[in-house]
Design a protein around this motif. Structure first.
Motif, PDB file in Angstrom:
ATOM      1  N   ASP A 100       0.833  -1.201   0.000  1.00 56.81           N
ATOM      2  CA  ASP A 100       0.000   0.000   0.000  1.00 56.81           C
ATOM      3  C   ASP A 100       0.867   1.251   0.000  1.00 56.81           C
ATOM      4  O   ASP A 100       0.591   2.213  -0.735  1.00 56.81           O
ATOM      5  CB  ASP A 100      -0.934   0.020   1.220  1.00 56.81           C
ATOM      6  CG  ASP A 100      -2.086  -0.967   1.098  1.00 56.81           C
ATOM      7  OD1 ASP A 100      -2.319  -1.492  -0.013  1.00 56.81           O
ATOM      8  OD2 ASP A 100      -2.755  -1.213   2.130  1.00 56.81           O
ATOM      9  N   ILE A 101       1.925   1.234   0.811  1.00 61.76           N
ATOM     10  CA  ILE A 101       2.831   2.381   0.867  1.00 61.76           C
ATOM     11  C   ILE A 101       3.522   2.571  -0.482  1.00 61.76           C
ATOM     12  O   ILE A 101       3.621   3.689  -0.990  1.00 61.76           O
ATOM     13  CB  ILE A 101       3.863   2.188   1.999  1.00 61.76           C
ATOM     14  CG1 ILE A 101       3.170   2.280   3.358  1.00 61.76           C
ATOM     15  CG2 ILE A 101       4.991   3.195   1.889  1.00 61.76           C
ATOM     16  CD1 ILE A 101       4.026   1.843   4.529  1.00 61.76           C
ATOM     17  N   LYS A 102       3.979   1.466  -1.068  1.00 54.90           N
ATOM     18  CA  LYS A 102       4.671   1.566  -2.354  1.00 54.90           C
ATOM     19  C   LYS A 102       3.730   2.039  -3.457  1.00 54.90           C
ATOM     20  O   LYS A 102       4.119   2.848  -4.307  1.00 54.90           O
ATOM     21  CB  LYS A 102       5.301   0.225  -2.711  1.00 54.90           C
ATOM     22  CG  LYS A 102       6.501  -0.093  -1.850  1.00 54.90           C
ATOM     23  CD  LYS A 102       7.097  -1.437  -2.177  1.00 54.90           C
ATOM     24  CE  LYS A 102       8.274  -1.737  -1.249  1.00 54.90           C
ATOM     25  NZ  LYS A 102       8.854  -3.045  -1.488  1.00 54.90           N
ATOM     26  N   PHE A 103       2.488   1.532  -3.454  1.00 56.44           N
ATOM     27  CA  PHE A 103       1.534   1.975  -4.468  1.00 56.44           C
ATOM     28  C   PHE A 103       1.183   3.455  -4.283  1.00 56.44           C
ATOM     29  O   PHE A 103       1.049   4.186  -5.270  1.00 56.44           O
ATOM     30  CB  PHE A 103       0.264   1.124  -4.444  1.00 56.44           C
ATOM     31  CG  PHE A 103       0.404  -0.192  -5.142  1.00 56.44           C
ATOM     32  CD1 PHE A 103       0.783  -0.257  -6.475  1.00 56.44           C
ATOM     33  CD2 PHE A 103       0.169  -1.376  -4.471  1.00 56.44           C
ATOM     34  CE1 PHE A 103       0.927  -1.477  -7.130  1.00 56.44           C
ATOM     35  CE2 PHE A 103       0.312  -2.604  -5.108  1.00 56.44           C
ATOM     36  CZ  PHE A 103       0.685  -2.644  -6.443  1.00 56.44           C
ATOM     37  N   ALA A 104       1.057   3.891  -3.051  1.00 59.26           N
ATOM     38  CA  ALA A 104       0.770   5.303  -2.803  1.00 59.26           C
ATOM     39  C   ALA A 104       1.923   6.172  -3.307  1.00 59.26           C
ATOM     40  O   ALA A 104       1.704   7.208  -3.940  1.00 59.26           O
ATOM     41  CB  ALA A 104       0.535   5.540  -1.315  1.00 59.26           C
ATOM     42  N   SER A 105       3.133   5.728  -3.054  1.00 58.28           N
ATOM     43  CA  SER A 105       4.304   6.451  -3.535  1.00 58.28           C
ATOM     44  C   SER A 105       4.340   6.470  -5.057  1.00 58.28           C
ATOM     45  O   SER A 105       4.648   7.503  -5.681  1.00 58.28           O
ATOM     46  CB  SER A 105       5.572   5.802  -2.983  1.00 58.28           C
ATOM     47  OG  SER A 105       6.714   6.378  -3.520  1.00 58.28           O
ATOM     48  N   LEU A 106       4.022   5.341  -5.655  1.00 61.41           N
ATOM     49  CA  LEU A 106       3.994   5.252  -7.115  1.00 61.41           C
ATOM     50  C   LEU A 106       2.920   6.163  -7.700  1.00 61.41           C
ATOM     51  O   LEU A 106       3.153   6.844  -8.717  1.00 61.41           O
ATOM     52  CB  LEU A 106       3.764   3.799  -7.539  1.00 61.41           C
ATOM     53  CG  LEU A 106       3.774   3.502  -9.026  1.00 61.41           C
ATOM     54  CD1 LEU A 106       5.126   3.847  -9.642  1.00 61.41           C
ATOM     55  CD2 LEU A 106       3.454   2.028  -9.258  1.00 61.41           C
ATOM     56  N   GLU A 107       1.759   6.200  -7.070  1.00 60.86           N
ATOM     57  CA  GLU A 107       0.692   7.082  -7.545  1.00 60.86           C
ATOM     58  C   GLU A 107       1.116   8.548  -7.472  1.00 60.86           C
ATOM     59  O   GLU A 107       0.861   9.326  -8.401  1.00 60.86           O
ATOM     60  CB  GLU A 107      -0.576   6.864  -6.720  1.00 60.86           C
ATOM     61  CG  GLU A 107      -1.303   5.584  -7.050  1.00 60.86           C
ATOM     62  CD  GLU A 107      -2.498   5.329  -6.140  1.00 60.86           C
ATOM     63  OE1 GLU A 107      -3.430   4.669  -6.600  1.00 60.86           O
ATOM     64  OE2 GLU A 107      -2.479   5.787  -4.979  1.00 60.86           O
ATOM     65  N   LYS A 108       1.790   8.919  -6.383  1.00 61.14           N
ATOM     66  CA  LYS A 108       2.283  10.293  -6.259  1.00 61.14           C
ATOM     67  C   LYS A 108       3.283  10.605  -7.361  1.00 61.14           C
ATOM     68  O   LYS A 108       3.277  11.690  -7.939  1.00 61.14           O
ATOM     69  CB  LYS A 108       2.930  10.510  -4.887  1.00 61.14           C
ATOM     70  CG  LYS A 108       1.944  10.583  -3.756  1.00 61.14           C
ATOM     71  CD  LYS A 108       2.656  10.751  -2.423  1.00 61.14           C
ATOM     72  CE  LYS A 108       1.662  10.735  -1.278  1.00 61.14           C
ATOM     73  NZ  LYS A 108       2.330  10.823   0.034  1.00 61.14           N
ATOM     74  N   GLU A 109       4.146   9.659  -7.643  1.00 57.95           N
ATOM     75  CA  GLU A 109       5.150   9.860  -8.685  1.00 57.95           C
ATOM     76  C   GLU A 109       4.488   9.989 -10.052  1.00 57.95           C
ATOM     77  O   GLU A 109       4.890  10.824 -10.877  1.00 57.95           O
ATOM     78  CB  GLU A 109       6.146   8.693  -8.684  1.00 57.95           C
ATOM     79  CG  GLU A 109       7.314   8.873  -9.601  1.00 57.95           C
ATOM     80  CD  GLU A 109       8.227  10.030  -9.220  1.00 57.95           C
ATOM     81  OE1 GLU A 109       8.961  10.503 -10.111  1.00 57.95           O
ATOM     82  OE2 GLU A 109       8.205  10.475  -8.065  1.00 57.95           O
ATOM     83  N   ILE A 110       3.470   9.193 -10.297  1.00 61.99           N
ATOM     84  CA  ILE A 110       2.742   9.283 -11.574  1.00 61.99           C
ATOM     85  C   ILE A 110       2.090  10.654 -11.709  1.00 61.99           C
ATOM     86  O   ILE A 110       2.144  11.286 -12.770  1.00 61.99           O
ATOM     87  CB  ILE A 110       1.705   8.143 -11.689  1.00 61.99           C
ATOM     88  CG1 ILE A 110       2.418   6.804 -11.897  1.00 61.99           C
ATOM     89  CG2 ILE A 110       0.710   8.411 -12.809  1.00 61.99           C
ATOM     90  CD1 ILE A 110       1.520   5.594 -11.809  1.00 61.99           C
ATOM     91  N   VAL A 111       1.476  11.123 -10.635  1.00 61.02           N
ATOM     92  CA  VAL A 111       0.846  12.447 -10.659  1.00 61.02           C
ATOM     93  C   VAL A 111       1.899  13.518 -10.922  1.00 61.02           C
ATOM     94  O   VAL A 111       1.695  14.438 -11.720  1.00 61.02           O
ATOM     95  CB  VAL A 111       0.095  12.715  -9.330  1.00 61.02           C
ATOM     96  CG1 VAL A 111      -0.294  14.176  -9.199  1.00 61.02           C
ATOM     97  CG2 VAL A 111      -1.120  11.817  -9.228  1.00 61.02           C
ATOM     98  N   ARG A 112       3.055  13.398 -10.256  1.00 60.81           N
ATOM     99  CA  ARG A 112       4.131  14.377 -10.441  1.00 60.81           C
ATOM    100  C   ARG A 112       4.622  14.379 -11.888  1.00 60.81           C
ATOM    101  O   ARG A 112       4.816  15.445 -12.501  1.00 60.81           O
ATOM    102  CB  ARG A 112       5.286  14.060  -9.501  1.00 60.81           C
ATOM    103  CG  ARG A 112       6.354  15.137  -9.452  1.00 60.81           C
ATOM    104  CD  ARG A 112       7.485  14.758  -8.523  1.00 60.81           C
ATOM    105  NE  ARG A 112       8.330  13.698  -9.051  1.00 60.81           N
ATOM    106  CZ  ARG A 112       9.242  13.859 -10.010  1.00 60.81           C
ATOM    107  NH1 ARG A 112       9.413  15.035 -10.573  1.00 60.81           N
ATOM    108  NH2 ARG A 112       9.983  12.849 -10.411  1.00 60.81           N
TER     109      ARG A 112
END
Length: 101
Positions: free
Chosen positions: A66-78
């Motif tokens: 969950d933490i990794k996916f949240a980080s990945l989602e933030k990176e995608i948004v960025r």
């Protein structure tokens, strides 16, 4: 009363020892079942402990993912925001070059 005494004597001499033997066999079988029950109880405790360990690991993996996916989602948004800025900048530059010509 001799017949009653004879029957009593036969019962005491023949049936009583047989009944004791059958009772002893049942006691032995009962002890075996108790031993099997104890083994199953021990196995169930081991299995429960292992299932708890697996559950704990799965919960940990779930939290980690969950933490990794949240980080990945933030990176995608960025990255999307950066790409959008690049597109806007390219559009502005092309508009500027068209107006200067």
């Amino acid at each position: 009363m001799g017949t009653v005494e004879d029957i009593r004597k036969v019962l005491q001499e023949f049936l009583a020892p047989e009944l004791r033997a059958v009772t002893a066999r049942f006691d032995a079988i009962d002890k075996r079942f108790d031993a099997v029950d104890q083994r199953f109880d021990a196995l169930f405790k081991i299995m429960d402990a292992r299932f708890e360990a697996v559950d704990t690991k799965l919960v940990s993996l779930e939290k980690s993912s969950d933490i990794k996916f949240a980080s990945l989602e933030k990176e995608i948004v960025r990255v999307r925001e950066l790409l959008d800025v690049d597109r806007r900048l390219a559009k502005l530059e092309s508009q500027q070059s068209q107006t200067t010509q």
